[in-house]
Design an enzyme around this catalytic site. Sequence first.
Site, PDB file in Angstrom:
ATOM      1  N   SER A 415       0.823  -1.207   0.000  1.00  0.00           N
ATOM      2  CA  SER A 415       0.000   0.000   0.000  1.00  0.00           C
ATOM      3  C   SER A 415       0.859   1.260   0.000  1.00  0.00           C
ATOM      4  O   SER A 415       0.455   2.295  -0.527  1.00  0.00           O
ATOM      5  CB  SER A 415      -0.876   0.056   1.251  1.00  0.00           C
ATOM      6  OG  SER A 415      -1.607  -1.115   1.395  1.00  0.00           O
ATOM      7  N   HIS A 436      -1.256  -2.478  -7.119  1.00  0.00           N
ATOM      8  CA  HIS A 436      -1.956  -2.151  -5.891  1.00  0.00           C
ATOM      9  C   HIS A 436      -3.462  -2.326  -6.075  1.00  0.00           C
ATOM     10  O   HIS A 436      -4.127  -1.491  -6.688  1.00  0.00           O
ATOM     11  CB  HIS A 436      -1.616  -0.708  -5.474  1.00  0.00           C
ATOM     12  CG  HIS A 436      -2.215  -0.311  -4.164  1.00  0.00           C
ATOM     13  ND1 HIS A 436      -2.735   0.937  -3.920  1.00  0.00           N
ATOM     14  CD2 HIS A 436      -2.404  -1.014  -3.022  1.00  0.00           C
ATOM     15  CE1 HIS A 436      -3.196   0.985  -2.691  1.00  0.00           C
ATOM     16  NE2 HIS A 436      -3.010  -0.185  -2.130  1.00  0.00           N
ATOM     17  N   GLU A 448      -3.961   0.185  -9.132  1.00  0.00           N
ATOM     18  CA  GLU A 448      -2.868   1.111  -9.431  1.00  0.00           C
ATOM     19  C   GLU A 448      -1.681   0.288  -9.936  1.00  0.00           C
ATOM     20  O   GLU A 448      -1.221  -0.622  -9.240  1.00  0.00           O
ATOM     21  CB  GLU A 448      -2.471   1.896  -8.181  1.00  0.00           C
ATOM     22  CG  GLU A 448      -3.433   3.035  -7.851  1.00  0.00           C
ATOM     23  CD  GLU A 448      -3.034   3.804  -6.597  1.00  0.00           C
ATOM     24  OE1 GLU A 448      -2.979   5.033  -6.642  1.00  0.00           O
ATOM     25  OE2 GLU A 448      -2.769   3.155  -5.566  1.00  0.00           O
ATOM     26  N   ASN A 486      -3.821   6.556  -1.972  1.00  0.00           N
ATOM     27  CA  ASN A 486      -3.637   6.617  -0.520  1.00  0.00           C
ATOM     28  C   ASN A 486      -2.890   7.870  -0.092  1.00  0.00           C
ATOM     29  O   ASN A 486      -3.078   8.373   1.010  1.00  0.00           O
ATOM     30  CB  ASN A 486      -2.893   5.365  -0.032  1.00  0.00           C
ATOM     31  CG  ASN A 486      -3.835   4.170   0.086  1.00  0.00           C
ATOM     32  OD1 ASN A 486      -5.055   4.323   0.022  1.00  0.00           O
ATOM     33  ND2 ASN A 486      -3.285   2.987   0.232  1.00  0.00           N
TER      34      ASN A 486
HETATM   35  P1  NAI Z   1      -3.228  -9.931   5.927  1.00  0.00           P
HETATM   36  O1  NAI Z   1      -2.551  -9.853   7.243  1.00  0.00           O
HETATM   37  O2  NAI Z   1      -4.698 -10.137   5.895  1.00  0.00           O
HETATM   38  O3  NAI Z   1      -2.579 -11.103   5.068  1.00  0.00           O
HETATM   39  C1  NAI Z   1      -1.207 -11.297   4.950  1.00  0.00           C
HETATM   40  C2  NAI Z   1      -0.995 -12.802   4.708  1.00  0.00           C
HETATM   41  O4  NAI Z   1       0.335 -13.010   4.306  1.00  0.00           O
HETATM   42  C3  NAI Z   1      -1.216 -13.633   5.948  1.00  0.00           C
HETATM   43  O5  NAI Z   1      -2.188 -14.628   5.662  1.00  0.00           O
HETATM   44  C4  NAI Z   1       0.151 -14.237   6.235  1.00  0.00           C
HETATM   45  O6  NAI Z   1       0.054 -15.556   6.739  1.00  0.00           O
HETATM   46  C5  NAI Z   1       0.782 -14.226   4.875  1.00  0.00           C
HETATM   47  N1  NAI Z   1       2.241 -14.184   4.901  1.00  0.00           N
HETATM   48  C6  NAI Z   1       3.025 -13.380   5.653  1.00  0.00           C
HETATM   49  N2  NAI Z   1       4.332 -13.625   5.362  1.00  0.00           N
HETATM   50  C7  NAI Z   1       4.358 -14.568   4.401  1.00  0.00           C
HETATM   51  C8  NAI Z   1       5.372 -15.219   3.691  1.00  0.00           C
HETATM   52  N3  NAI Z   1       6.640 -14.931   3.909  1.00  0.00           N
HETATM   53  N4  NAI Z   1       5.017 -16.148   2.754  1.00  0.00           N
HETATM   54  C9  NAI Z   1       3.743 -16.446   2.532  1.00  0.00           C
HETATM   55  N5  NAI Z   1       2.718 -15.851   3.183  1.00  0.00           N
HETATM   56  C10 NAI Z   1       3.027 -14.931   4.100  1.00  0.00           C
HETATM   57  O7  NAI Z   1      -2.826  -8.628   5.148  1.00  0.00           O
HETATM   58  P2  NAI Z   1      -3.576  -7.917   3.946  1.00  0.00           P
HETATM   59  O8  NAI Z   1      -4.530  -6.938   4.478  1.00  0.00           O
HETATM   60  O9  NAI Z   1      -4.031  -8.965   3.012  1.00  0.00           O
HETATM   61  O10 NAI Z   1      -2.394  -7.083   3.299  1.00  0.00           O
HETATM   62  C11 NAI Z   1      -1.433  -7.685   2.469  1.00  0.00           C
HETATM   63  C12 NAI Z   1      -0.705  -6.601   1.692  1.00  0.00           C
HETATM   64  O11 NAI Z   1      -1.660  -5.911   0.886  1.00  0.00           O
HETATM   65  C13 NAI Z   1      -0.032  -5.548   2.524  1.00  0.00           C
HETATM   66  O12 NAI Z   1       1.143  -5.135   1.878  1.00  0.00           O
HETATM   67  C14 NAI Z   1      -1.048  -4.423   2.549  1.00  0.00           C
HETATM   68  O13 NAI Z   1      -0.469  -3.164   2.780  1.00  0.00           O
HETATM   69  C15 NAI Z   1      -1.608  -4.514   1.162  1.00  0.00           C
HETATM   70  N6  NAI Z   1      -2.922  -3.958   0.974  1.00  0.00           N
HETATM   71  C16 NAI Z   1      -3.889  -4.125   1.922  1.00  0.00           C
HETATM   72  C17 NAI Z   1      -5.155  -3.592   1.714  1.00  0.00           C
HETATM   73  C18 NAI Z   1      -6.255  -3.816   2.716  1.00  0.00           C
HETATM   74  O14 NAI Z   1      -7.270  -3.118   2.640  1.00  0.00           O
HETATM   75  N7  NAI Z   1      -6.115  -4.755   3.631  1.00  0.00           N
HETATM   76  C19 NAI Z   1      -5.479  -2.818   0.506  1.00  0.00           C
HETATM   77  C20 NAI Z   1      -4.419  -2.778  -0.466  1.00  0.00           C
HETATM   78  C21 NAI Z   1      -3.179  -3.303  -0.204  1.00  0.00           C
END
Ligand code: NAI
Length: 717
Positions: A415, A436, A448, A486
């Site tokens: 993000s 993104h 994005e 953002n």
């Molecule tokens: P989340 O915490 O829901 O999911 C992250 C997942 O990645 C977890 O299931 C975790 O087990 C897994 N994980 C962590 N390290 C890992 C690895 N080394 N190998 C494989 N899996 C691994 O987080 P979320 O919300 O899905 O965010 C993910 C990314 O997307 C972040 O960079 C966030 O900034 C970005 N993002 C999030 C948004 C949102 O609204 N939640 C919107 C747009 C982007």
Amino acid sequence: MSSSFQSSGQVSYELNGDVAVMTVSNAPVNALSHAVRVDLLANIEKFEEDATAKAAIIVGAGKVFIAGADIREFKRPATQPHLPDLIDRIEACSKPVIAAIHGVALGGGLEAALGCHFRVGVKGAKVGLPEVHLGIIPGAGGTQRLPRLVGYEKALEMIPSGAQIGAVDAKAAGILDDVSDENDVLAAGLTFARSVIDNSMPLRRCSELVAPAVDASVFVAAKAAVTKRARGQMSPVVCVEAIEIASKTSFADGMAKEREMFMELKSSDQHRALSHAFFADRALGKLPEIDGIAPRKLDAIGVIGGGTMGAGIATGALMNGLAVTLIERDEDALARAKATIAKNIGGAVKKGKLSAEKEQHILEEALSLSTDYASLGEADLVVEAVFEDIDVKKQVFQQLDKVCKAGAVLATNTSYLDVNAIAAVTNRPEDVIGLHFFSPAHIMRLLEVVVADKTAPDVIATGFQLGKIMRKVAVRAGVCDGFIGNRILATYRAAADAVVVDASSPFEVDDVMLEFGFPMGPYAVADLAGLDIGWATRKRKAPSRDPRERYFTFADRMCEQGWFGQKTSKGYYVYEDGARKGTPNPEVLTILAKERMENDIATQNLSKEQILDRYMAAMVNEAAKVVEEGIALRPLDVDMTLIYGYGFPRWRGGPMQYADQVGLDKILNNIKEYARDDAYFWQPAKLLEELVSTGKTFGDLNAEGGNNSVKKVSEKA
Ligand code: NAI
Ligand code: CAA
């Protein structure tokens, strides 16, 4: 009406036995430009006098019948022959005229078909009156002829929504007289014309039909429903009014009234904004750096992380035919990811968007799950969606560099983090890009495409191609904290926080933005996203915060009490029993009062308009900086980002279009005035100052293809 206009040859006239075939050839969509109207009118007159021709067919060359009036001509004064007059003339013909429809018949195209005495479509043809999406109403008899043909209720369903319907439904509604089994539209038209001639079928003029009467309450209910859905957009409501007029007056009076309403909307800001959005949608992918560049192959993708975003991205890719390999840290996390994907896909099946067969194929064949990065060896593109932590992301990309095949695109869904820094840990930074997505990723339209310093042009093209496959609206963005959306959000949220502390409440700010046309106010959105996310970001950024920045503590105080928004049933609003819509949390006002007292802040009085002005000035100013720095190539890229990702009302055209309408000088003056109280926050964008001093607008920059320094960014690749 006699035709004394110069022919341009865009509508041909040929006899096929005793049938006159008029073919409209105005690529790409046979829009009813002035030249086409001139030719069509001349050909109708010719047909009328042609003793050999017993019937006429109007057909479109290329992919479609006619996609409507030529929208580009709307900026210019209307010129004769006017479309409504031309269509009246077609309808008044003494011999049968048949519209033979393939592809689409939209707007003026369908109106022209409604002026014909018969309509035949081939399978796959679609018809509709989408004018409402341009902030206008059908202006060539659509609101008067369609209800007479299909009844008021069907017209109320179609015109205010702008919905397009397929040939079979159009026949059921009575719009098409026949759906042909022929693939060739000309053959379909000729067959239909033959039966009209051979059976001496009487001419059927929509203007002479009488629709079954309906109770006045039908219009009252339709207007109430449409007004609620339109959230300030005028055209859907005027569509209902125009259809109601058809129920009350003669055809001629109805036509006069429709014209009046059409002309009024055509000169409105809303029409200008929606036309801007129409053309901006089509300009987003037209970038010098990928002009003529083929995207890389995209059949199978990898997704790393199956949390909120990873599972959503995988769902969106699978639903659009891509094979997905999803990687998680352990089997439990994989099982959770699979369950989320299955739930999403199941939801799509329930809504009728996907068949049960496809669901089975997706879950059993197209989706693979693994904890081993080596499974990504064959992926054409990998999207990383792990925790928002630069070290974790770097580790992931180092691994990807080892296992991915040469030429695979390596993408991050970060993000805020620096895509250049992520690319730098690989031996192939030219293959690295930011993609993104927005949450929920299988539903939200915005993507994005974040271009880093070394990203190769065909990798950018592949990012746009993925967007196309996944039916997203892809916008090019440059690297900075928060990219386009953002980053701007952070600024207007900060302005809103200042308004809340100095003069108002989160609830009032939300109300103002709802009235402006956003589906939700910023504080209700924060509750939905989770207040803990912003809290974590504030803590992360605390060490580098500029001492001149005003810092407000109310949101931290809320988080300290465990109020994270909807997920904890409490935030700015209280969500009783899992309700999705909350009621204002009065304790927030107490926290705010305390913050004011501790900081000696005397509450100011701001009207709703003043609140709006501050909010919009912050948004526009940051957006101007984003364009100035080349993070967005053109103002229109910002507009579409805010519309598709942040709920900005499309009928206002996005913040830059809105700023042009308000007047850039007024916005700049506001910024300078606010700067007297907070000079650090309200630093005017240089681009804004430059535009005001040269009398230019953001629209001018769009027309020029971006600001000059920015164009170099895109052209250098
Ligand atoms: P989340 O915490 O829901 O999911 C992250 C997942 O990645 C977890 O299931 C975790 O087990 C897994 N994980 C962590 N390290 C890992 C690895 N080394 N190998 C494989 N899996 C691994 O987080 P979320 O919300 O899905 O965010 C993910 C990314 O997307 C972040 O960079 C966030 O900034 C970005 N993002 C999030 C948004 C949102 O609204 N939640 C919107 C747009 C982007
Ligand atoms: N006028 C002028 N240009 C048009 C146009 C129109 N009505 N419709 C499409 N175009 C242009 C597009 O701007 C695009 O131009 P560029 O290639 O320069 O970008 C080109 O035609 C191709 O359009 P798309 O990229 O959208 O092509 P597509 O195949 O994806 O979609 C379409 C084709 C379904 C026809 C789609 O273009 C569309 O929905 N067009 C608009 C239809 C519409 O709104 N009609 C109502 C017009 S208003 C009216 O008719 C008022 C009235 O009552 C008199």
